[in-house]
Motif scaffolding. Structure first.
Motif, PDB file in Angstrom:
ATOM      1  N   HIS A 162      79.798  64.915 -26.277  1.00  0.00           N
ATOM      2  CA  HIS A 162      78.898  64.295 -25.305  1.00  0.00           C
ATOM      3  C   HIS A 162      79.702  63.581 -24.222  1.00  0.00           C
ATOM      4  CE1 HIS A 162      75.347  65.195 -27.697  1.00  0.00           C
ATOM      5  NE2 HIS A 162      75.950  64.692 -28.760  1.00  0.00           N
ATOM      6  N   MET A 163      80.797  62.965 -24.609  1.00  0.00           N
ATOM      7  CA  MET A 163      81.648  62.272 -23.639  1.00  0.00           C
ATOM      8  C   MET A 163      82.357  63.270 -22.725  1.00  0.00           C
ATOM      9  SD  MET A 163      83.233  59.249 -26.037  1.00  0.00           S
ATOM     10  CE  MET A 163      82.192  57.916 -26.664  1.00  0.00           C
ATOM     11  N   ILE A 164      82.792  64.387 -23.290  1.00  0.00           N
ATOM     12  CA  ILE A 164      83.426  65.430 -22.474  1.00  0.00           C
ATOM     13  C   ILE A 164      82.446  65.928 -21.420  1.00  0.00           C
ATOM     14  CG2 ILE A 164      84.312  67.792 -22.506  1.00  0.00           C
ATOM     15  CD1 ILE A 164      85.530  67.176 -25.247  1.00  0.00           C
ATOM     16  N   LYS A 165      81.208  66.117 -21.817  1.00  0.00           N
ATOM     17  CA  LYS A 165      80.182  66.588 -20.889  1.00  0.00           C
ATOM     18  C   LYS A 165      79.998  65.619 -19.735  1.00  0.00           C
ATOM     19  CE  LYS A 165      75.382  68.235 -20.816  1.00  0.00           C
ATOM     20  NZ  LYS A 165      74.161  68.465 -21.640  1.00  0.00           N
ATOM     21  N   ALA A 166      80.084  64.317 -20.040  1.00  0.00           N
ATOM     22  CA  ALA A 166      79.919  63.283 -19.013  1.00  0.00           C
ATOM     23  C   ALA A 166      81.199  63.049 -18.226  1.00  0.00           C
ATOM     24  CB  ALA A 166      79.451  61.980 -19.645  1.00  0.00           C
ATOM     25  N   GLY A 167      82.331  63.496 -18.784  1.00  0.00           N
ATOM     26  CA  GLY A 167      83.611  63.308 -18.117  1.00  0.00           C
ATOM     27  C   GLY A 167      84.232  61.953 -18.330  1.00  0.00           C
ATOM     28  N   THR A 168      83.663  61.162 -19.242  1.00  0.00           N
ATOM     29  CA  THR A 168      84.182  59.818 -19.490  1.00  0.00           C
ATOM     30  C   THR A 168      83.688  59.311 -20.833  1.00  0.00           C
ATOM     31  OG1 THR A 168      84.367  57.564 -18.593  1.00  0.00           O
ATOM     32  CG2 THR A 168      82.238  58.675 -18.356  1.00  0.00           C
ATOM     33  N   GLY A 169      84.424  58.370 -21.397  1.00  0.00           N
ATOM     34  CA  GLY A 169      84.000  57.772 -22.655  1.00  0.00           C
ATOM     35  C   GLY A 169      85.046  56.816 -23.175  1.00  0.00           C
ATOM     36  N   SER A 170      84.609  55.801 -23.897  1.00  0.00           N
ATOM     37  CA  SER A 170      85.514  54.852 -24.522  1.00  0.00           C
ATOM     38  C   SER A 170      85.187  54.755 -26.010  1.00  0.00           C
ATOM     39  CB  SER A 170      85.389  53.463 -23.889  1.00  0.00           C
ATOM     40  OG  SER A 170      86.231  52.525 -24.558  1.00  0.00           O
ATOM     41  N   ILE A 171      86.184  55.041 -26.839  1.00  0.00           N
ATOM     42  CA  ILE A 171      86.042  54.918 -28.287  1.00  0.00           C
ATOM     43  C   ILE A 171      86.874  53.721 -28.736  1.00  0.00           C
ATOM     44  CG2 ILE A 171      86.470  56.014 -30.517  1.00  0.00           C
ATOM     45  CD1 ILE A 171      86.140  58.728 -29.063  1.00  0.00           C
ATOM     46  N   ILE A 172      86.258  52.872 -29.530  1.00  0.00           N
ATOM     47  CA  ILE A 172      86.935  51.686 -30.055  1.00  0.00           C
ATOM     48  C   ILE A 172      86.838  51.733 -31.570  1.00  0.00           C
ATOM     49  CG2 ILE A 172      87.028  49.166 -30.030  1.00  0.00           C
ATOM     50  CD1 ILE A 172      85.205  49.423 -27.430  1.00  0.00           C
ATOM     51  N   ASN A 173      87.969  51.631 -32.239  1.00  0.00           N
ATOM     52  CA  ASN A 173      88.007  51.662 -33.697  1.00  0.00           C
ATOM     53  C   ASN A 173      88.411  50.292 -34.237  1.00  0.00           C
ATOM     54  OD1 ASN A 173      87.499  54.470 -33.603  1.00  0.00           O
ATOM     55  ND2 ASN A 173      89.691  54.899 -33.406  1.00  0.00           N
ATOM     56  N   THR A 174      87.793  49.881 -35.321  1.00  0.00           N
ATOM     57  CA  THR A 174      88.194  48.631 -35.955  1.00  0.00           C
ATOM     58  C   THR A 174      89.281  48.906 -36.978  1.00  0.00           C
ATOM     59  OG1 THR A 174      86.019  47.610 -35.646  1.00  0.00           O
ATOM     60  CG2 THR A 174      87.456  46.641 -37.310  1.00  0.00           C
ATOM     61  N   ALA A 175      90.469  48.404 -36.695  1.00  0.00           N
ATOM     62  CA  ALA A 175      91.596  48.488 -37.629  1.00  0.00           C
ATOM     63  C   ALA A 175      91.702  47.133 -38.341  1.00  0.00           C
ATOM     64  CB  ALA A 175      92.874  48.847 -36.880  1.00  0.00           C
ATOM     65  N   SER A 176      92.910  46.659 -38.577  1.00  0.00           N
ATOM     66  CA  SER A 176      93.100  45.376 -39.269  1.00  0.00           C
ATOM     67  C   SER A 176      94.573  45.014 -39.267  1.00  0.00           C
ATOM     68  CB  SER A 176      92.608  45.475 -40.721  1.00  0.00           C
ATOM     69  OG  SER A 176      92.986  44.329 -41.466  1.00  0.00           O
ATOM     70  N   ASP A 177      94.862  43.721 -39.358  1.00  0.00           N
ATOM     71  CA  ASP A 177      96.237  43.285 -39.609  1.00  0.00           C
ATOM     72  C   ASP A 177      96.806  43.953 -40.854  1.00  0.00           C
ATOM     73  OD1 ASP A 177      96.540  41.669 -37.431  1.00  0.00           O
ATOM     74  OD2 ASP A 177      96.656  39.782 -38.544  1.00  0.00           O
ATOM     75  N   SER A 178      95.933  44.262 -41.797  1.00  0.00           N
ATOM     76  CA  SER A 178      96.374  44.885 -43.046  1.00  0.00           C
ATOM     77  C   SER A 178      96.980  46.260 -42.828  1.00  0.00           C
ATOM     78  CB  SER A 178      95.195  45.003 -44.021  1.00  0.00           C
ATOM     79  OG  SER A 178      94.709  43.725 -44.370  1.00  0.00           O
ATOM     80  N   GLY A 179      96.734  46.856 -41.665  1.00  0.00           N
ATOM     81  CA  GLY A 179      97.329  48.145 -41.354  1.00  0.00           C
ATOM     82  C   GLY A 179      98.758  48.047 -40.861  1.00  0.00           C
ATOM     83  N   PHE A 180      99.241  46.828 -40.617  1.00  0.00           N
ATOM     84  CA  PHE A 180     100.588  46.616 -40.093  1.00  0.00           C
ATOM     85  C   PHE A 180     101.570  46.098 -41.133  1.00  0.00           C
ATOM     86  CE2 PHE A 180      98.079  46.387 -36.186  1.00  0.00           C
ATOM     87  CZ  PHE A 180      98.847  47.143 -35.320  1.00  0.00           C
ATOM     88  N   ALA A 181     101.080  45.508 -42.209  1.00  0.00           N
ATOM     89  CA  ALA A 181     101.985  44.866 -43.171  1.00  0.00           C
ATOM     90  C   ALA A 181     101.427  44.990 -44.583  1.00  0.00           C
ATOM     91  CB  ALA A 181     102.176  43.388 -42.820  1.00  0.00           C
ATOM     92  N   GLY A 182     102.325  45.072 -45.548  1.00  0.00           N
ATOM     93  CA  GLY A 182     101.907  45.194 -46.940  1.00  0.00           C
ATOM     94  C   GLY A 182     101.408  43.870 -47.509  1.00  0.00           C
ATOM     95  N   ASP A 183     100.738  43.961 -48.641  1.00  0.00           N
ATOM     96  CA  ASP A 183     100.187  42.771 -49.306  1.00  0.00           C
ATOM     97  C   ASP A 183     100.242  43.006 -50.809  1.00  0.00           C
ATOM     98  OD1 ASP A 183      98.958  40.308 -49.632  1.00  0.00           O
ATOM     99  OD2 ASP A 183      97.324  40.736 -48.228  1.00  0.00           O
ATOM    100  N   ASN A 184      99.898  41.970 -51.568  1.00  0.00           N
ATOM    101  CA  ASN A 184      99.963  42.104 -53.024  1.00  0.00           C
ATOM    102  C   ASN A 184      98.708  42.742 -53.610  1.00  0.00           C
ATOM    103  OD1 ASN A 184      98.516  39.731 -52.332  1.00  0.00           O
ATOM    104  ND2 ASN A 184      98.759  38.932 -54.410  1.00  0.00           N
TER     105      ASN A 184
END
Length: 270
Positions: free
Chosen positions: A131-153
Protein backbone atom coordinates in the motif's frame (compact mmCIF):
# COMPACT_ATOMS: atom_id res chain seq x y z
CA UNK A 1 1.57 21.22 15.34
CA UNK A 2 -0.17 19.29 12.57
CA UNK A 3 2.78 17.39 11.18
CA UNK A 4 0.65 14.33 10.43
CA UNK A 5 -2.26 16.13 8.79
CA UNK A 6 -3.87 13.91 6.15
CA UNK A 7 -1.87 10.83 7.11
CA UNK A 8 -3.32 7.46 8.15
CA UNK A 9 -1.61 5.41 10.83
CA UNK A 10 -2.08 2.01 12.35
CA UNK A 11 -0.60 1.53 15.82
CA UNK A 12 -0.36 -2.09 16.94
CA UNK A 13 -0.48 -2.73 20.66
CA UNK A 14 -2.38 0.54 20.53
CA UNK A 15 -4.32 0.02 23.75
CA UNK A 16 -1.20 -0.36 25.91
CA UNK A 17 0.79 2.37 27.62
CA UNK A 18 3.11 3.27 24.74
CA UNK A 19 0.51 2.60 22.06
CA UNK A 20 -2.28 4.66 23.59
CA UNK A 21 0.04 7.60 24.29
CA UNK A 22 1.22 7.44 20.68
CA UNK A 23 -2.34 7.26 19.37
CA UNK A 24 -3.20 10.37 21.37
CA UNK A 25 -0.14 12.20 20.03
CA UNK A 26 -0.79 11.15 16.42
CA UNK A 27 -4.39 12.37 16.66
CA UNK A 28 -3.19 15.68 18.10
CA UNK A 29 -0.79 15.96 15.15
CA UNK A 30 -3.66 15.59 12.67
CA UNK A 31 -3.53 11.90 11.74
CA UNK A 32 -6.35 9.43 11.44
CA UNK A 33 -5.43 6.47 13.61
CA UNK A 34 -6.35 2.81 13.90
CA UNK A 35 -5.80 1.59 17.44
CA UNK A 36 -5.10 -2.11 16.87
CA UNK A 37 -4.81 -4.43 19.84
CA UNK A 38 -5.32 -8.02 21.00
CA UNK A 39 -7.67 -6.65 23.66
CA UNK A 40 -10.35 -5.30 21.35
CA UNK A 41 -12.48 -3.79 24.11
CA UNK A 42 -9.53 -1.67 25.27
CA UNK A 43 -8.73 -0.65 21.71
CA UNK A 44 -12.32 0.49 21.20
CA UNK A 45 -12.26 2.42 24.48
CA UNK A 46 -9.01 4.20 23.57
CA UNK A 47 -10.32 5.08 20.11
CA UNK A 48 -13.65 6.28 21.50
CA UNK A 49 -11.84 8.64 23.89
CA UNK A 50 -9.78 10.06 21.01
CA UNK A 51 -12.76 11.04 18.89
CA UNK A 52 -13.96 10.47 15.33
CA UNK A 53 -10.50 10.29 13.75
CA UNK A 54 -9.64 7.15 15.71
CA UNK A 55 -10.93 3.61 15.19
CA UNK A 56 -10.41 0.60 17.46
CA UNK A 57 -9.69 -2.78 15.91
CA UNK A 58 -8.79 -6.34 16.91
CA UNK A 59 -5.20 -7.29 16.12
CA UNK A 60 -3.38 -10.50 16.98
CA UNK A 61 0.33 -10.14 16.19
CA UNK A 62 0.76 -13.92 16.32
CA UNK A 63 -1.79 -14.57 13.56
CA UNK A 64 -0.94 -13.68 9.97
CA UNK A 65 -4.59 -13.52 8.96
CA UNK A 66 -5.37 -11.04 11.74
CA UNK A 67 -2.53 -8.77 10.68
CA UNK A 68 -3.55 -8.92 7.03
CA UNK A 69 -7.19 -8.20 7.89
CA UNK A 70 -6.41 -5.21 10.11
CA UNK A 71 -4.27 -3.56 7.44
CA UNK A 72 -6.86 -4.26 4.74
CA UNK A 73 -9.63 -2.79 6.90
CA UNK A 74 -7.54 0.29 7.59
CA UNK A 75 -7.03 0.95 3.89
CA UNK A 76 -10.67 0.17 3.15
CA UNK A 77 -11.86 2.70 5.73
CA UNK A 78 -9.39 5.51 5.13
CA UNK A 79 -8.26 4.87 1.56
CA UNK A 80 -4.55 4.71 2.32
CA UNK A 81 -1.87 3.76 4.85
CA UNK A 82 1.02 6.12 5.54
CA UNK A 83 2.33 4.99 8.92
CA UNK A 84 2.73 1.56 10.46
CA UNK A 85 3.84 1.63 14.09
CA UNK A 86 4.74 -1.97 14.91
CA UNK A 87 4.43 -1.65 18.67
CA UNK A 88 2.73 -4.93 19.62
CA UNK A 89 4.85 -7.31 21.67
CA UNK A 90 4.51 -10.22 24.06
CA UNK A 91 3.75 -8.61 27.42
CA UNK A 92 2.26 -11.54 29.35
CA UNK A 93 3.96 -11.52 32.75
CA UNK A 94 3.45 -15.27 33.12
CA UNK A 95 5.49 -15.79 29.99
CA UNK A 96 8.15 -13.25 30.95
CA UNK A 97 8.93 -14.92 34.27
CA UNK A 98 9.68 -18.14 32.38
CA UNK A 99 11.98 -16.30 29.96
CA UNK A 100 15.30 -16.79 31.72
CA UNK A 101 18.41 -18.52 30.32
CA UNK A 102 19.18 -20.84 27.42
CA UNK A 103 19.20 -23.76 29.85
CA UNK A 104 15.82 -23.31 31.48
CA UNK A 105 13.58 -21.33 29.13
CA UNK A 106 10.66 -23.46 27.90
CA UNK A 107 11.04 -23.65 24.14
CA UNK A 108 7.39 -22.77 23.66
CA UNK A 109 8.10 -19.44 25.42
CA UNK A 110 11.01 -18.83 23.04
CA UNK A 111 8.85 -19.69 20.02
CA UNK A 112 5.93 -17.50 21.09
CA UNK A 113 8.23 -14.56 21.84
CA UNK A 114 9.77 -14.78 18.38
CA UNK A 115 6.38 -15.27 16.72
CA UNK A 116 4.94 -12.08 18.20
CA UNK A 117 7.97 -9.82 18.59
CA UNK A 118 9.71 -10.60 15.29
CA UNK A 119 7.46 -12.48 12.88
CA UNK A 120 4.54 -10.20 13.77
CA UNK A 121 6.56 -7.17 12.66
CA UNK A 122 7.73 -8.90 9.48
CA UNK A 123 4.17 -9.84 8.55
CA UNK A 124 2.92 -6.34 9.33
CA UNK A 125 5.51 -4.94 6.92
CA UNK A 126 4.66 -7.61 4.35
CA UNK A 127 1.04 -6.44 4.12
CA UNK A 128 1.57 -2.71 4.70
CA UNK A 129 4.41 -2.08 2.26
CA UNK A 130 2.45 -2.76 -0.98
CA UNK A 131 0.00 0.00 0.00
CA UNK A 132 2.89 2.35 0.76
CA UNK A 133 4.59 1.51 -2.54
CA UNK A 134 1.37 2.38 -4.34
CA UNK A 135 1.31 5.77 -2.59
CA UNK A 136 5.03 6.30 -3.14
CA UNK A 137 5.68 7.02 0.53
CA UNK A 138 5.45 5.49 3.97
CA UNK A 139 7.00 5.43 7.42
CA UNK A 140 7.38 2.21 9.41
CA UNK A 141 8.33 2.44 13.07
CA UNK A 142 9.25 -0.66 15.06
CA UNK A 143 9.47 -0.91 18.83
CA UNK A 144 12.81 -2.42 19.83
CA UNK A 145 14.36 -2.18 23.31
CA UNK A 146 17.56 -1.50 25.22
CA UNK A 147 17.50 -5.26 25.75
CA UNK A 148 18.40 -5.67 22.08
CA UNK A 149 21.76 -3.95 22.64
CA UNK A 150 23.10 -5.66 25.77
CA UNK A 151 22.86 -8.99 27.55
CA UNK A 152 21.15 -9.56 30.89
CA UNK A 153 20.80 -12.30 33.47
CA UNK A 154 17.22 -13.08 32.39
CA UNK A 155 14.85 -12.73 29.40
CA UNK A 156 17.04 -14.28 26.73
CA UNK A 157 14.14 -14.62 24.30
CA UNK A 158 12.90 -11.07 24.75
CA UNK A 159 16.37 -9.56 24.33
CA UNK A 160 17.17 -11.71 21.31
CA UNK A 161 13.85 -10.82 19.69
CA UNK A 162 14.51 -7.12 20.12
CA UNK A 163 17.99 -7.52 18.66
CA UNK A 164 16.31 -9.12 15.66
CA UNK A 165 13.93 -6.16 15.40
CA UNK A 166 16.92 -3.81 15.19
CA UNK A 167 18.38 -5.81 12.31
CA UNK A 168 15.02 -6.31 10.60
CA UNK A 169 14.53 -2.54 10.67
CA UNK A 170 17.70 -2.06 8.61
CA UNK A 171 16.68 -4.69 6.07
CA UNK A 172 13.23 -3.17 5.54
CA UNK A 173 14.78 0.29 5.15
CA UNK A 174 17.42 -0.87 2.68
CA UNK A 175 15.14 -3.02 0.57
CA UNK A 176 12.36 -0.45 0.20
CA UNK A 177 14.05 2.92 0.59
CA UNK A 178 14.09 3.71 -3.12
CA UNK A 179 10.34 3.05 -3.17
CA UNK A 180 9.82 5.96 -0.78
CA UNK A 181 9.50 3.91 2.39
CA UNK A 182 11.44 4.64 5.56
CA UNK A 183 11.83 2.23 8.45
CA UNK A 184 13.20 3.14 11.87
CA UNK A 185 13.04 1.68 15.35
CA UNK A 186 12.63 3.10 18.82
CA UNK A 187 14.49 1.35 21.64
CA UNK A 188 12.87 2.35 24.95
CA UNK A 189 14.63 1.94 28.26
CA UNK A 190 12.51 1.85 31.40
CA UNK A 191 9.24 3.65 30.69
CA UNK A 192 6.78 4.24 33.52
CA UNK A 193 3.74 2.57 32.03
CA UNK A 194 1.07 1.32 34.40
CA UNK A 195 2.60 -2.15 34.09
CA UNK A 196 6.08 -0.92 35.05
CA UNK A 197 4.67 1.04 37.99
CA UNK A 198 3.71 -2.33 39.42
CA UNK A 199 7.43 -3.10 39.81
CA UNK A 200 8.77 -0.08 41.74
CA UNK A 201 11.90 -1.84 43.03
CA UNK A 202 12.91 -2.79 39.49
CA UNK A 203 12.25 0.73 38.22
CA UNK A 204 14.29 2.33 41.01
CA UNK A 205 17.15 -0.14 40.54
CA UNK A 206 17.43 0.76 36.88
CA UNK A 207 16.98 4.47 37.65
CA UNK A 208 20.41 4.39 39.34
CA UNK A 209 21.89 3.75 35.90
CA UNK A 210 19.94 6.42 34.01
CA UNK A 211 21.71 9.76 33.56
CA UNK A 212 18.58 11.93 33.35
CA UNK A 213 16.81 13.13 36.52
CA UNK A 214 13.71 11.07 35.75
CA UNK A 215 12.62 7.85 34.15
CA UNK A 216 10.78 7.87 30.86
CA UNK A 217 7.05 8.34 30.38
CA UNK A 218 4.90 6.92 27.55
CA UNK A 219 4.64 10.44 26.14
CA UNK A 220 8.40 10.42 25.49
CA UNK A 221 8.00 7.47 23.14
CA UNK A 222 4.93 9.06 21.56
CA UNK A 223 6.83 12.26 20.80
CA UNK A 224 9.67 10.36 19.13
CA UNK A 225 7.24 8.19 17.16
CA UNK A 226 5.41 11.30 15.89
CA UNK A 227 8.71 12.78 14.71
CA UNK A 228 9.68 9.57 12.88
CA UNK A 229 6.22 9.41 11.31
CA UNK A 230 6.36 13.00 10.07
CA UNK A 231 7.87 14.29 6.84
CA UNK A 232 10.43 16.37 8.77
CA UNK A 233 12.35 13.12 9.45
CA UNK A 234 12.28 12.15 5.77
CA UNK A 235 16.09 11.75 5.57
CA UNK A 236 16.22 9.44 8.60
CA UNK A 237 15.92 5.73 7.93
CA UNK A 238 17.41 2.41 9.05
CA UNK A 239 18.08 3.89 12.49
CA UNK A 240 17.33 2.60 15.97
CA UNK A 241 16.99 5.52 18.35
CA UNK A 242 17.45 4.77 22.02
CA UNK A 243 14.94 6.62 24.19
CA UNK A 244 16.35 5.53 27.53
CA UNK A 245 17.69 8.53 29.43
CA UNK A 246 21.25 7.51 28.61
CA UNK A 247 20.85 4.11 30.25
CA UNK A 248 23.36 2.41 27.95
CA UNK A 249 25.55 5.43 27.23
CA UNK A 250 28.09 5.01 30.02
CA UNK A 251 30.58 2.68 31.64
CA UNK A 252 28.76 -0.07 33.56
CA UNK A 253 30.33 0.93 36.88
CA UNK A 254 29.06 4.54 36.72
CA UNK A 255 26.41 4.22 39.43
CA UNK A 256 28.91 2.61 41.79
CA UNK A 257 31.49 5.33 41.10
CA UNK A 258 28.95 8.07 41.82
CA UNK A 259 28.05 6.37 45.09
CA UNK A 260 31.73 6.03 45.94
CA UNK A 261 32.36 9.75 45.42
CA UNK A 262 29.29 10.63 47.48
CA UNK A 263 30.61 8.53 50.34
CA UNK A 264 33.62 10.83 50.65
CA UNK A 265 36.06 8.24 49.37
CA UNK A 266 36.65 10.01 46.08
CA UNK A 267 40.37 9.75 46.72
CA UNK A 268 40.34 6.24 45.34
CA UNK A 269 39.52 7.53 41.87
CA UNK A 270 41.58 10.73 41.87
Amino acid sequence: MNRLEGKVAIITGGAGGLGSASAKRFIAEGARVVVADLFEDRALAVADALGPNAVGMFYDASEDSSIEAAIAKTVEKFGRLDILFNNAALTDHKMHVQDRTSIDIPLEVWDKTMAINVRGILVGCRYAIPHMIKAGTGSIINTASDSGFAGDNVRIAYGTSKGAVITLTKYIAVQHGRQGIRCNAIAPGVILTEQMKGFPVLAETIHRHVVTPRLGEPEDIAALAAFLAADESSYITAQTIQCDGGHLAHQPQLADMIALEASGRGDVIE
